[in-house]
Design an enzyme around this catalytic site. Structure first.
Site, PDB file in Angstrom:
ATOM      1  N   LYS A  35       0.851  -1.204   0.000  1.00  0.00           N
ATOM      2  CA  LYS A  35       0.000   0.000   0.000  1.00  0.00           C
ATOM      3  C   LYS A  35       0.883   1.249   0.000  1.00  0.00           C
ATOM      4  O   LYS A  35       2.095   1.160   0.235  1.00  0.00           O
ATOM      5  CB  LYS A  35      -0.915  -0.024   1.227  1.00  0.00           C
ATOM      6  CG  LYS A  35      -0.194  -0.031   2.569  1.00  0.00           C
ATOM      7  CD  LYS A  35      -1.191  -0.272   3.713  1.00  0.00           C
ATOM      8  CE  LYS A  35      -0.480  -0.411   5.043  1.00  0.00           C
ATOM      9  NZ  LYS A  35      -1.398  -0.820   6.116  1.00  0.00           N
ATOM     10  N   ARG A 130     -11.049  -0.139  15.026  1.00  0.00           N
ATOM     11  CA  ARG A 130     -10.926   0.648  13.809  1.00  0.00           C
ATOM     12  C   ARG A 130     -11.877   0.018  12.791  1.00  0.00           C
ATOM     13  O   ARG A 130     -12.997   0.464  12.682  1.00  0.00           O
ATOM     14  CB  ARG A 130      -9.451   0.666  13.354  1.00  0.00           C
ATOM     15  CG  ARG A 130      -9.109   1.819  12.461  1.00  0.00           C
ATOM     16  CD  ARG A 130      -7.619   1.872  12.155  1.00  0.00           C
ATOM     17  NE  ARG A 130      -7.101   0.619  11.598  1.00  0.00           N
ATOM     18  CZ  ARG A 130      -5.852   0.473  11.164  1.00  0.00           C
ATOM     19  NH1 ARG A 130      -4.992   1.477  11.236  1.00  0.00           N
ATOM     20  NH2 ARG A 130      -5.440  -0.678  10.663  1.00  0.00           N
ATOM     21  N   TYR A 259      15.742  29.770   9.372  1.00  0.00           N
ATOM     22  CA  TYR A 259      14.481  30.461   9.664  1.00  0.00           C
ATOM     23  C   TYR A 259      14.205  30.460  11.162  1.00  0.00           C
ATOM     24  O   TYR A 259      14.397  29.445  11.840  1.00  0.00           O
ATOM     25  CB  TYR A 259      13.325  29.733   8.979  1.00  0.00           C
ATOM     26  CG  TYR A 259      13.233  29.969   7.501  1.00  0.00           C
ATOM     27  CD1 TYR A 259      13.126  31.255   6.972  1.00  0.00           C
ATOM     28  CD2 TYR A 259      13.232  28.897   6.619  1.00  0.00           C
ATOM     29  CE1 TYR A 259      13.009  31.457   5.606  1.00  0.00           C
ATOM     30  CE2 TYR A 259      13.114  29.089   5.256  1.00  0.00           C
ATOM     31  CZ  TYR A 259      13.008  30.371   4.759  1.00  0.00           C
ATOM     32  OH  TYR A 259      12.893  30.566   3.416  1.00  0.00           O
ATOM     33  N   MET A 307      12.212  24.247   3.015  1.00  0.00           N
ATOM     34  CA  MET A 307      11.549  23.483   1.958  1.00  0.00           C
ATOM     35  C   MET A 307      12.533  22.645   1.137  1.00  0.00           C
ATOM     36  O   MET A 307      12.270  21.491   0.821  1.00  0.00           O
ATOM     37  CB  MET A 307      10.766  24.422   1.034  1.00  0.00           C
ATOM     38  CG  MET A 307       9.956  23.675  -0.006  1.00  0.00           C
ATOM     39  SD  MET A 307       9.080  24.744  -1.149  1.00  0.00           S
ATOM     40  CE  MET A 307       7.719  25.309  -0.171  1.00  0.00           C
TER      41      MET A 307
HETATM   42  C1  LIG Z   1      -0.687  -1.955   6.659  1.00  0.00           C
HETATM   43  C2  LIG Z   1      -1.274  -3.249   7.104  1.00  0.00           C
HETATM   44  C3  LIG Z   1      -0.427  -4.329   7.429  1.00  0.00           C
HETATM   45  C4  LIG Z   1       1.079  -4.200   7.465  1.00  0.00           C
HETATM   46  O1  LIG Z   1       1.433  -3.548   8.676  1.00  0.00           O
HETATM   47  P1  LIG Z   1       2.975  -3.339   9.074  1.00  0.00           P
HETATM   48  O2  LIG Z   1       2.923  -2.786  10.461  1.00  0.00           O
HETATM   49  O3  LIG Z   1       3.535  -2.355   8.107  1.00  0.00           O
HETATM   50  O4  LIG Z   1       3.611  -4.659   8.990  1.00  0.00           O
HETATM   51  C5  LIG Z   1      -1.014  -5.532   7.742  1.00  0.00           C
HETATM   52  N1  LIG Z   1      -2.365  -5.674   7.778  1.00  0.00           N
HETATM   53  C6  LIG Z   1      -3.202  -4.645   7.483  1.00  0.00           C
HETATM   54  C7  LIG Z   1      -4.664  -4.865   7.540  1.00  0.00           C
HETATM   55  C8  LIG Z   1      -2.691  -3.410   7.145  1.00  0.00           C
HETATM   56  O5  LIG Z   1      -3.506  -2.398   6.846  1.00  0.00           O
END
Ligand SMILES: *Cc1c(COP(=O)(O)O)cnc(C)c1O
Length: 362
Positions: A35, A130, A259, A307
């Site tokens: 992802k 969640r 800055y 930046m």
């Molecule tokens: C992102 C995700 C993972 C991977 O999590 P990591 O902590 O990066 O290993 C596994 N399962 C789900 C449902 C996720 O959204």
């Protein structure tokens, strides 16, 4: 000449880390989690780096289709499932699996006829609060899924809140496992349990985490999910962000840098100016003393990150000059140390790598 900032992606380290994940869970199949543009590494590079994974998992439906177009033939899983019925049609067309975590998704699936069945992953909320169905509703939802003609296999899935801290006082891993086992009791189907933190604890937890599929993410990219350092876990960095000094200033006691004049020199010193700023993905909130390598020597950030540039203390790198090599994170400078200094996690730094940064495979 392009700006000297470059992200080096180490495909061999990605392969190594995947092998490490699989070794923690012998017998289980592994989703390589890609992802967020493969945690900033590039979707297509994720596909090649994790060619040995049993499937690829991600969040973005368009990128799931893209993986098919790029030639990925093994399973693909959408970890948040579908967002509308058009996603379901695309999933059926491209043979993409998806998790189902709420009743709205379930109803969408019930009223969207599909030409081909799709495999679903029924998510249980075991304490993360969640996504997912309550353990007490799980069997009933499972039965509703079973009754849908265009549903193929149903995998049983949950996600851990605190796998990096097994004995968390609020929600210990064992309690989530207990709830999962209770909610899934008697139901057929493969189980899909662990993120990186859970996977890295599997050797010590043994059978209680027995699962058919694991879902490693951050560990594949050489980052620690917490607990021990990535190196202690046997992981190798997959992204090294390098740049160069493009300027050097000799300043005296009482001079300020950057800055807001946030850094004041106590004595004469040399300041290096690095071609890397928050528009490259370096965290603007990184404070003075955040570690950084110049010519292979560990030194520290001083002054505010701007930046396009940041400034470093060259007191212990007397030979550094314009053109000196800088490592922001990666090989020689663990990303987790930079992240900790900046009050965040390695995940966020990788994902925030900006599109303007050149990427090379090494
Ligand atoms: C992102 C995700 C993972 C991977 O999590 P990591 O902590 O990066 O290993 C596994 N399962 C789900 C449902 C996720 O959204």
């Amino acid at each position: 000449m392009p700006r000297p900032i470059v992200a080096h992606i180490h495909l061999a380290a990605m392969q190594h880390n995947l092998a490490r994940a699989k070794a923690c869970a012998p017998g289980a199949k592994a989703w390589g989690v890609v992802k967020a543009n493969a945690y900033g590494h590039g979707l297509e590079r994720g596909m090649r780096g994790f060619a040995a994974a049993d499937g690829l998992a991600l969040i973005e439906p368009d990128n799931a289709v893209r993986l098919r177009e790029l030639g990925w033939t093994k399973p693909i899983l959408l970890l948040e499932g579908w967002f509308d019925s058009a996603d379901l049609l695309a999933m059926a067309e491209h043979d993409i699996e998806g998790s189902v975590h709420c009743v709205e998704q379930l109803e969408m699936l019930e009223r969207t006829p599909l030409a081909r069945p799709i495999n679903v992953h029924l998510k249980m909320n075991t304490g993360m609060n969640r996504l997912g169905f309550r353990p007490s509703d799980y069997a009933a939802v499972h039965a509703r899924l079973r009754a849908i003609p265009h549903v193929g296999s149903i995998t049983l899935m949950t996600h851990f809140a605190n796998a990096d801290e097994l004995h968390h006082p609020c929600m210990p891993l064992a309690e989530q496992v207990r709830r999962f086992n209770a909610g899934a009791a008697g139901l057929p189907g493969a189980r899909s349990l662990c993120n990186s933190a859970g996977i890295l604890h599997m050797p010590e937890l043994g059978d209680s985490l027995a699962t058919d599929w694991i879902r490693p993410g951050i560990m594949l990219y050489g980052g620690t999910p917490g607990g021990k350092s990535a190196e202690e876990f046997g992981l190798k960095p997959t992204m090294t962000l390098t740049s160069e000094l493009i300027g050097v200033q000799e300043i005296g006691p009482g001079d300020y840098v950057g800055y807001g004049s946030r850094f004041k020199a106590e004595q004469a010193m040399r300041i290096g100016v690095v071609a890397c700023g928050y528009a490259d993905g370096y965290p603007r909130h990184a404070p003075v003393d955040t570690p950084i390598l110049v010519d292979g020597v560990r030194t520290r950030l001083v002054g505010r990150v701007s930046m396009d540039m940041l400034t470093v203390d060259l007191s212990n790198v007397p030979n550094a000059r314009v053109g000196s090599k800088v490592v922001l994170w990666g090989e020689g400078m663990p990303i987790d140390e930079v992240a900790t200094a900046a009050g965040t996690i390695g995940y966020e730094l990788m994902c925030a790598l900006a599109p303007r940064v050149a990427v090379v495979e090494a």
